[in-house]
Design a protein around this motif. Sequence first.
Motif, PDB file in Angstrom:
ATOM      1  N   PHE A 125       0.973  -1.589  -0.337  1.00 28.73           N
ATOM      2  CA  PHE A 125      -0.047   0.051   0.019  1.00 28.73           C
ATOM      3  C   PHE A 125       0.882   1.270   0.304  1.00 28.73           C
ATOM      4  CE2 PHE A 125      -4.221  -2.090   2.096  1.00 28.73           C
ATOM      5  CZ  PHE A 125      -4.689  -2.392   1.003  1.00 28.73           C
ATOM      6  N   ASP A 126       2.160   1.489   0.227  1.00 33.19           N
ATOM      7  CA  ASP A 126       3.138   2.352   0.816  1.00 33.19           C
ATOM      8  C   ASP A 126       2.972   2.439  -0.686  1.00 33.19           C
ATOM      9  OD1 ASP A 126       4.707   4.417   1.973  1.00 33.19           O
ATOM     10  OD2 ASP A 126       6.058   3.234   0.851  1.00 33.19           O
ATOM     11  N   ARG A 127       3.789   1.834  -1.353  1.00 32.30           N
ATOM     12  CA  ARG A 127       4.703   1.663  -3.194  1.00 32.30           C
ATOM     13  C   ARG A 127       2.905   2.351  -3.599  1.00 32.30           C
ATOM     14  NH1 ARG A 127       8.912   0.545  -5.910  1.00 32.30           N
ATOM     15  NH2 ARG A 127       9.361   0.403  -3.830  1.00 32.30           N
ATOM     16  N   ILE A 128       1.711   2.085  -3.978  1.00 32.56           N
ATOM     17  CA  ILE A 128       0.322   2.574  -4.372  1.00 32.56           C
ATOM     18  C   ILE A 128       0.231   3.757  -4.404  1.00 32.56           C
ATOM     19  CG2 ILE A 128      -1.814   1.797  -4.329  1.00 32.56           C
ATOM     20  CD1 ILE A 128      -1.486  -0.430  -4.071  1.00 32.56           C
ATOM     21  N   ARG A 129       0.530   4.651  -2.607  1.00 31.80           N
ATOM     22  CA  ARG A 129       0.299   5.383  -2.234  1.00 31.80           C
ATOM     23  C   ARG A 129       1.290   6.255  -2.901  1.00 31.80           C
ATOM     24  NH1 ARG A 129       1.261   7.037   4.056  1.00 31.80           N
ATOM     25  NH2 ARG A 129       3.130   5.714   3.693  1.00 31.80           N
ATOM     26  N   GLU A 130       2.779   5.964  -3.544  1.00 38.59           N
ATOM     27  CA  GLU A 130       3.551   6.704  -3.526  1.00 38.59           C
ATOM     28  C   GLU A 130       3.625   6.895  -5.488  1.00 38.59           C
ATOM     29  OE1 GLU A 130       8.109   5.783  -4.979  1.00 38.59           O
ATOM     30  OE2 GLU A 130       7.732   5.576  -2.716  1.00 38.59           O
ATOM     31  N   ASN A 131       2.671   5.790  -5.999  1.00 42.04           N
ATOM     32  CA  ASN A 131       2.934   5.793  -6.842  1.00 42.04           C
ATOM     33  C   ASN A 131       1.086   6.720  -7.821  1.00 42.04           C
ATOM     34  OD1 ASN A 131       5.035   4.476  -7.713  1.00 42.04           O
ATOM     35  ND2 ASN A 131       4.048   2.202  -7.920  1.00 42.04           N
ATOM     36  N   MET A 132       0.839   6.533  -6.999  1.00 36.12           N
ATOM     37  CA  MET A 132      -0.993   7.257  -6.905  1.00 36.12           C
ATOM     38  C   MET A 132      -0.406   8.367  -7.517  1.00 36.12           C
ATOM     39  SD  MET A 132      -3.932   5.583  -4.823  1.00 36.12           S
ATOM     40  CE  MET A 132      -4.655   7.576  -4.988  1.00 36.12           C
TER      41      MET A 132
END
Length: 751
Positions: A659-666
Amino acid sequence: MKKSKAIIILLVFLLLLGGFGYTAAVGLGADGSGSAASINLGLDLEGGVSITYQVVGDENPSAEDMADTIYKLQKRVEGYSTEAVVYQEGTDRINIEIPGVSDANAILEDLGKPGSLYFIAEYDSEGNLNYQPIGMDEAGNMLYFMNKTIEELEADGSIVLVGTDVKNAQARSYTDNMQNSQFVVDLSMTDEGTVKFADATAKAYQNGESIAIYYDGSIISAPNVNASINDGQAQISGSFSYEEAQQLASTIRIGGLKLELEELHSKIVGAQLGEEAISTSIKAAAVGFAIIVVFMIAVYYLSGVAASFALALYVELIIILLDAFEITLTLPGIAGIILSIGMAVDANVIIFARIREEIAKGKTVKEAISTGYKKATSAILDGNITTLIAAAVLGVLGSGTIKGFAATLALGIILSMFTAMVVTRLLMKAFYAIGLQNPKLYGSAKEKKPVNFTSKKAIFFGISIAAILAGFVFMGINSAKGSGTLNYSLEFVGGTSTDVTFNEDMSLADIDAQVVPLIEEITGDGNVQTQKIEGTNEVIFKTRTLTTQERESFKTVMVDNFAADAEKITTETISSTVSSEMKSDAILAVIVATLCMLLYIWLRFKDIRFGASSVIALIHDVLVVLAFYAIVRVSVGTTFIACMLTIVGYSINATIVIFDRIRENMSNMGKKESLEEMVNASITQTLSRSVFTSLTTFIMVAALYIFGVSSVKEFALPLMAGILCGTYSSICITGALWLVLRKVFPQKSAA
C-alpha cells in the motif's frame, strides 16, 4: 564520510559485536553464565513452583465461585510472572504454577491466605473502639490491637464490607497541587458493595471515624473517611511508596476472593518440554540464521553482508535485553522473536530494493544509498508502528502468555528498526567510504513487466472463499463425529492429571522416549504434558480426560512396564488453564488492536479503504489458518493464540509495504495510466520484497519444524501455513480488494 572515520566505525562495530556476543553467550557476572543462560524461562521451558490450595469451609464449592477465584488468583500471580497458570484440580482444589521460582515458601508468604478481607467501622454499637493503634513496626507500618474477634465483630455489626464487595483495587500515581508525585490505591466496589460503602462512609464521615481494612489476622490500613462516597469509587491515600501502594492493592484484590483457601502442598516442578526443546530450538535458530545470512549475501551482495552483521547484532541485543528486562521467555515468546527477525530482514530487503532501483536510474552508489533509505522509511515505519500498536494493546489488555508474546514482539520490533535503519545504514556508508564503490557490489534493479494480478481477482477471491468454507465444513464434520470442531488441548478443555512414582529417577528425555508413547497408545492422542517433581521419582502426566477404563489401563502399563508403585498412582480431573475470562480478554485485545491498526492506517494513508482492505486481508489470513487447524487437526493450545497473533502482525506488515508503494505511485500517475495498471505495477515492484521476506521468515520457522520436538512442530506447522497465506493475500488479495472498495465506495476520503 572520510575513510579514516569509516575504518574507526567498522572497528568499533566489530568490537561491540564481539563484546555483546561475549555478554550474551558467556557473560560478565560472578557465575559467568551469560545473558542467554540467565533469561527467565516459562514453565514449558524451565519449570517452577507448583502450589495446591484447598477450599476451606465448603466441601462442594460452586463452579461459579471456583471460576471467579481462579480468575482473580490468575491476575494476582501474574505479578510474579505473566506466564503463571492457575487451574482447578478435582472439585475443591486450585493449583498455581509459577515459572522460574524455586522457593515456594517465599511465594506463600507473599501470597498470604486468600479470602479473609474485612472492612471494619471504628466504633461498635456500644461506642467502644474495635481496634487501637499500639505503635509502629520496623518497616514503619502502624500496628493495631484488636479488641474483638472477627466472629464478635460480625455479630455486633462492625463489619461493614467484606472482600467480595470489592470489584477491583489498583495502585497508581498522581501529581498534587505542589507538583509532588503521590501514590494511592483506587478502589471500585460491586453493585452490592457500592450500597454498603455509601452507608458506611456516610456514618463514618458524620462521626469523624475511619474504616479499617483487616486481612489475614491483622489490620493492614485504617484510612480516615473524608466524605460520603456514593458511587462505589474510593481512593486510599497516604505516605505510600509505589511498592507499598501496589502491595496494598494486591492484598485487597486477593482478599476479594469468594472462597477461603489454605495451602495443601507445594512442589518444585521441572520443565514441561525439557532441555531437548531448548537445545533443538537453539539448533534451529542457528541453522536458520546461517541460511538467511547466505541468502542475503547471495542476493544482495555487499548490502547483504551489512544486513548480516546488523542481524547478528540484533540477535545479541535481544538476548541481552530479554535478560535485562526480566522478560519470561516461553514457546509463544519465541514466536514474537521469530516475527521480529522476519521484520528485521524485511526492513533491509525494502531498503536494498530501493537502492537498486536508484542505481538502475543512473545515480551513484552514494546517492542511491541516501535516496533508498529516504524512500523506504515510510513503509518501514508504518509497518513496524502498526505491529507495535498491536503489541501494546495486547500487552495492556491481554493476560498470561499473550502478555509475554507482546513483550517479546515489542522488544524485537524496536530493535529491528534500530538495526535496519541505523546500524545497516552506518555500515553501508562505511563500506562505501573505504573504497567499496563499484555499483556491481550492490546490484541494480531490472525493469520488470507488470504482472496483471488484478485481472485474476475473481479466481483469487474464489480460492480464498473456498479455503475458508472448507475450514467451516471440516469443523462441522469434526463436531458431528464428536471429536470437537478443533483439536483443543489441555489448556483449553482441561483433562486428567496422573501422578506416578517410579522406582528410579528417570530423565525427561527417557520419559519422553519410553513412557509417553505408551500413554499415547492408551489415549489415542499425542497431546501429553510431562512434569517431573524435583528431588523425587515422581512424575505428573497431563492428558485429555480419561475414562475409568483408561485410568486402569494407565495404571497397569506403569506398574507392568516400569515397576511403578501402584499405591502411589493417583489421578485427578483438572480444569483448563485458559479460563473463559482469559479467552474474553484475548478476544477483546485482538479486536481493540485491529481497530487501532485500522485507525492508524486510515490516518497515515488518508483513505479508510486502505485500512479496510488491510483488516479484511488480516481476517482472511486468520480464517484460512483456522481452516488449516481444523483440517490437519493440529493441537489448539496456548501456542495457538501466539500463532494467530504472529500471523496478524506478519500479514498487516506485508500489506502496508504494498500500500505504501501504491500511495507513492498514485502521486506520480500518468494521465493515460489506469488505477488497475498502477496497482499491478506497485505489486510487481514490491514482489521481490514480498517473496524474499516470506522466504527468510519461512526458513526460520521451517528450521524449528525440522529440528524441534513434537510440541515445537505443532507450533511451527500452522505458522508456516500462515506465512504462505499472508504472502498470498498481500500479493493477490489486498490490491484487488482496494480497487473493489474504490468502485463500491467512490466518494473521496473525508481526510
